[in-house]
Design an enzyme around this catalytic site. Structure first.
Site, mmCIF file in Angstrom:
data_model
loop_
_atom_site.group_PDB
_atom_site.id
_atom_site.type_symbol
_atom_site.label_atom_id
_atom_site.label_comp_id
_atom_site.label_asym_id
_atom_site.label_seq_id
_atom_site.Cartn_x
_atom_site.Cartn_y
_atom_site.Cartn_z
ATOM 1 N N LYS A 1 0.846 -1.210 0.000
ATOM 2 C CA LYS A 1 0.000 0.000 0.000
ATOM 3 C C LYS A 1 0.873 1.249 0.000
ATOM 4 C CE LYS A 1 -1.857 1.469 4.180
ATOM 5 N NZ LYS A 1 -1.415 2.845 4.434
ATOM 6 N N ASN A 2 1.918 1.214 0.809
ATOM 7 C CA ASN A 2 2.708 2.434 1.006
ATOM 8 C C ASN A 2 3.709 2.703 -0.112
ATOM 9 O OD1 ASN A 2 1.150 2.714 3.227
ATOM 10 N ND2 ASN A 2 2.780 2.326 4.733
ATOM 11 N N ARG B 1 -4.755 10.304 3.049
ATOM 12 C CA ARG B 1 -3.720 11.339 3.185
ATOM 13 C C ARG B 1 -2.888 11.489 1.912
ATOM 14 N NH1 ARG B 1 -1.728 13.555 7.750
ATOM 15 N NH2 ARG B 1 0.476 13.283 7.310
ATOM 16 N N CYS C 1 -6.092 7.272 8.690
ATOM 17 C CA CYS C 1 -6.504 6.734 9.985
ATOM 18 C C CYS C 1 -6.403 7.781 11.076
ATOM 19 C CB CYS C 1 -5.616 5.545 10.329
ATOM 20 S SG CYS C 1 -6.017 4.086 9.369
ATOM 21 N N ASP D 1 3.289 0.155 12.404
ATOM 22 C CA ASP D 1 2.149 -0.618 11.869
ATOM 23 C C ASP D 1 2.205 -2.100 12.265
ATOM 24 O OD1 ASP D 1 1.103 1.584 9.985
ATOM 25 O OD2 ASP D 1 3.221 1.423 9.502
ATOM 26 N N VAL E 1 6.171 6.691 17.210
ATOM 27 C CA VAL E 1 5.988 7.362 15.916
ATOM 28 C C VAL E 1 4.740 8.260 15.944
ATOM 29 C CG1 VAL E 1 5.653 7.015 13.435
ATOM 30 C CG2 VAL E 1 7.196 5.499 14.722
HETATM 31 N N1 EPU Z 1 4.531 14.384 11.065
HETATM 32 C C1 EPU Z 1 4.496 15.712 11.377
HETATM 33 N N2 EPU Z 1 4.373 16.633 10.352
HETATM 34 C C2 EPU Z 1 4.278 16.241 9.063
HETATM 35 C C3 EPU Z 1 4.333 14.875 8.732
HETATM 36 C C4 EPU Z 1 4.455 13.960 9.766
HETATM 37 O O1 EPU Z 1 4.567 16.093 12.560
HETATM 38 O O2 EPU Z 1 4.166 17.125 8.182
HETATM 39 C C5 EPU Z 1 4.630 13.392 12.149
HETATM 40 C C6 EPU Z 1 3.366 12.540 12.241
HETATM 41 O O3 EPU Z 1 2.350 13.189 12.955
HETATM 42 C C7 EPU Z 1 3.877 11.299 12.935
HETATM 43 C C8 EPU Z 1 5.304 11.180 12.366
HETATM 44 O O4 EPU Z 1 5.651 12.455 11.858
HETATM 45 O O5 EPU Z 1 3.943 11.489 14.316
HETATM 46 C C9 EPU Z 1 5.476 10.150 11.281
HETATM 47 O O6 EPU Z 1 4.598 10.397 10.180
HETATM 48 P P1 EPU Z 1 4.996 10.016 8.688
HETATM 49 O O7 EPU Z 1 4.941 11.242 7.868
HETATM 50 O O8 EPU Z 1 6.257 9.225 8.697
HETATM 51 O O9 EPU Z 1 3.814 9.061 8.279
HETATM 52 P P2 EPU Z 1 2.894 9.114 6.981
HETATM 53 O O10 EPU Z 1 3.713 9.323 5.770
HETATM 54 O O11 EPU Z 1 1.727 9.983 7.221
HETATM 55 C C10 EPU Z 1 3.142 6.570 6.416
HETATM 56 C C11 EPU Z 1 2.184 5.439 6.232
HETATM 57 C C12 EPU Z 1 1.640 5.024 7.576
HETATM 58 C C13 EPU Z 1 2.808 4.594 8.451
HETATM 59 C C14 EPU Z 1 3.818 5.743 8.571
HETATM 60 C C15 EPU Z 1 5.064 5.354 9.346
HETATM 61 C C16 EPU Z 1 1.295 5.875 4.042
HETATM 62 C C17 EPU Z 1 0.121 6.256 3.233
HETATM 63 N N3 EPU Z 1 1.112 5.860 5.365
HETATM 64 O O12 EPU Z 1 2.372 7.625 6.984
HETATM 65 O O13 EPU Z 1 0.809 3.914 7.345
HETATM 66 O O14 EPU Z 1 2.334 4.260 9.728
HETATM 67 O O15 EPU Z 1 4.216 6.167 7.259
HETATM 68 O O16 EPU Z 1 5.729 4.313 8.720
HETATM 69 O O17 EPU Z 1 2.367 5.591 3.529
HETATM 70 C C18 EPU Z 1 -0.890 2.414 7.900
HETATM 71 O O18 EPU Z 1 -0.492 1.747 6.960
HETATM 72 O O19 EPU Z 1 -1.775 2.017 8.718
HETATM 73 C C19 EPU Z 1 -0.328 3.729 8.110
HETATM 74 C C20 EPU Z 1 -0.838 4.619 8.957
#
Ligand code: EPU
Length: 452
Positions: A38-39, A111, A135, A324, A346
């Site tokens: 997915k990611n 997102r 989520c 995850d 995280v």
């Molecule tokens: N964060 C910020 N500001 C930002 C972006 C992120 O403060 O502008 C913080 C977030 O709030 C969090 C941390 O940084 O505390 C990590 O967030 P990250 O940006 O790494 O996560 P993401 O890109 O939003 C992706 C996956 C998630 C997975 C995380 C960590 C996708 C679509 N989603 O999220 O997947 O948990 O990376 O590996 O790629 C899931 O599959 O259930 C899922 C939530």
């Protein structure tokens, strides 16, 4: 088995409100195949916007996050065709600005739209991004994304329904240091920098395998990207990129989920397509928790050893233990003899799902401010929490409501491990990340009915 709408028909918007009535207490045994991550898949689909010819993405998972990105691409004039089993052809040659209402129709669903910013700015000189969903696991801000886009020269305007971006002077390479190795913000920088004028240096980048795979996709398109082992990535902007032909990396989150299902239900599951390298950290914890795995060419077989053992785990960015992975692991740890601790570092709110496990008989106490433990990595993040799990505790059936993707999956396997009947409501969220979920449960011998 009654099908959860048509799992293969890819509707634009998932149907809400189905429930599962699960009769538990039976081990899950058999084979499941995991396909593209997915990611990665969703990000590679967005990358197709950057090419001046069509791209082909293979092993695309049949999940609702993919349907959302597909609809958004189509709203922007990208032609998306299913060309063969699990492959999509994405042709951006007719890309146009989408109507506000079409984009808005996706508000709250995912997102991923934030990652459209860079490609749309290059292509059309402007972008509109709806309010973001995904989520509910904490505030999930987008400040890193917007700061990075501003560093490239984008002008960001916040509207009541979303964000409008423009790049009057074009996008230029930038020096960016992320405050945290965010997966999404790293992808944002990659997708923007590849076509920006000049060189971009990104420090404190995320280095998840899915990001490395996205770098591979972009290189196939003509991008020049290099990296150093210390989370520094260099991107030399180029004038044009072409389409790609790429097979997605496997979904290691789904593989870990089924591995934990085998552990929690005392089953025996062969996960076809799972690979060792991307799961090294997970496999170490699995073994310490009393799990056994056999690595084969075409997948990994997972089952319980003689007894489940307590573990202390800290979630982290790659190469750490993924956030995850903790939810299905916690279900298995309720059956281990002794006290386990899971530190979530995280996200600030990703242990709330354990309340329903307590309702099912688990002994889990969440410490919202985190707890100290020997051997912790320093510095600690301010937002972390910890769950203390005492086991073994028999689980019994309950009526529970799915809170988010990974939490929802963990409720289903808890219900399958529990004695008696459970109702797990709002299971449609699970389709955001688990392809053909109900078919797989059936193949593993789960006893359930779908309601709603
Ligand atoms: N964060 C910020 N500001 C930002 C972006 C992120 O403060 O502008 C913080 C977030 O709030 C969090 C941390 O940084 O505390 C990590 O967030 P990250 O940006 O790494 O996560 P993401 O890109 O939003 C992706 C996956 C998630 C997975 C995380 C960590 C996708 C679509 N989603 O999220 O997947 O948990 O990376 O590996 O790629 C899931 O599959 O259930 C899922 C939530």
């Amino acid at each position: 088995m009654e099908s959860l709408v048509s799992e293969s028909s890819m509707p634009a918007t998932p149907v809400q409100g189905h429930s599962l009535v699960i009769r538990g207490g039976r081990p899950l045994s058999g084979t499941v195949d995991v396909k593209g991550a997915k990611n990665l898949a969703t990000k590679a689909m967005v990358a197709a916007l950057l090419g001046d010819s069509a791209s082909v993405l293979r092993d695309v998972p049949d999940i609702s996050d993919v349907w959302v990105v597909r609809s958004l691409l189509e709203a922007h004039g990208v032609r998306v065709d299913a060309v063969e089993d699990g492959a999509l052809r994405l042709d951006p040659s007719g890309a146009v600005s989408a109507h506000m209402e079409e984009i808005d129709a996706h508000a709250g669903a995912s997102r991923i739209p934030i990652l459209f910013c860079g490609p749309l700015l290059h292509l059309l000189g402007q972008a509109f991004i709806p309010d973001l969903g995904g989520c509910r696991i904490g505030d999930r801000p987008i400040d890193f994304h917007l700061d990075a886009l501003r560093a490239f020269g984008a002008v960001v305007e916040k509207l009541p329904t979303g964000i409008r971006l423009s790049a009057p002077g074009g996008l230029r390479g930038a020096n960016i240091e992320l405050p945290y190795p965010s997966v999404g913000a790293t992808e944002q920088v990659l997708l923007t920098a590849v076509r920006a004028q000049g060189t971009t240096e990104l420090r404190n980048a995320a280095i998840e395998p899915e990001i490395m795979d996205l770098i591979g996709v972009l290189q196939k398109m003509g991008a020049i990207i290099s990296y150093e082992p210390n989370r520094v990535v260099f991107i030399e902007g180029v004038d044009r990129l072409s389409g790609y032909d790429h097979r997605c990396i496997f979904d290691r989150n789904e593989a870990a989920s089924w591995a934990c299902a085998a552990l929690a239900t005392d089953g025996d599951i062969f996960v076809g397509g799972a690979k060792q390298q991307e799961m090294l950290t997970f496999l170490n914890v699995y073994r310490k928790a009393g799990g056994v795995f056999d690595i084969a060419e075409d997948g990994i077989r997972f089952r319980r050893g003689p007894e489940l053992k307590p573990v202390v785990v800290e979630t982290d960015v790659h190469p750490g233990f993924m956030t995850d992975w903790q939810q299905p692991l916690i279900v298995a740890l309720t059956q281990a003899r002794g006290t386990s601790v899971v530190h979530e570092t995280v996200y600030e709110n990703r242990l709330g799902f354990t309340r329903a496990l307590v309702q099912m008989g688990a002994d889990i106490v969440v410490h919202p401010q985190g707890i100290d433990a020997p051997g912790r990595r320093v510095p600690r993040r301010k937002l972390e929490q910890a769950a203390v799990i005492n086991g073994p505790t028999p689980l019994h059936g309950a009526d529970v409501q799915v809170p988010d993707l990974r939490g929802g999956y963990s409720y289903v396997i808890a219900a399958l491990a529990a004695e008696g009947e459970s109702t797990v409501r709002n299971i449609d969220i699970i389709r955001r990340g688990y392809a053909r979920f109900l078919d797989k449960l059936t193949a593993l011998g789960a006893d359930f009915d779908v309601l709603g």
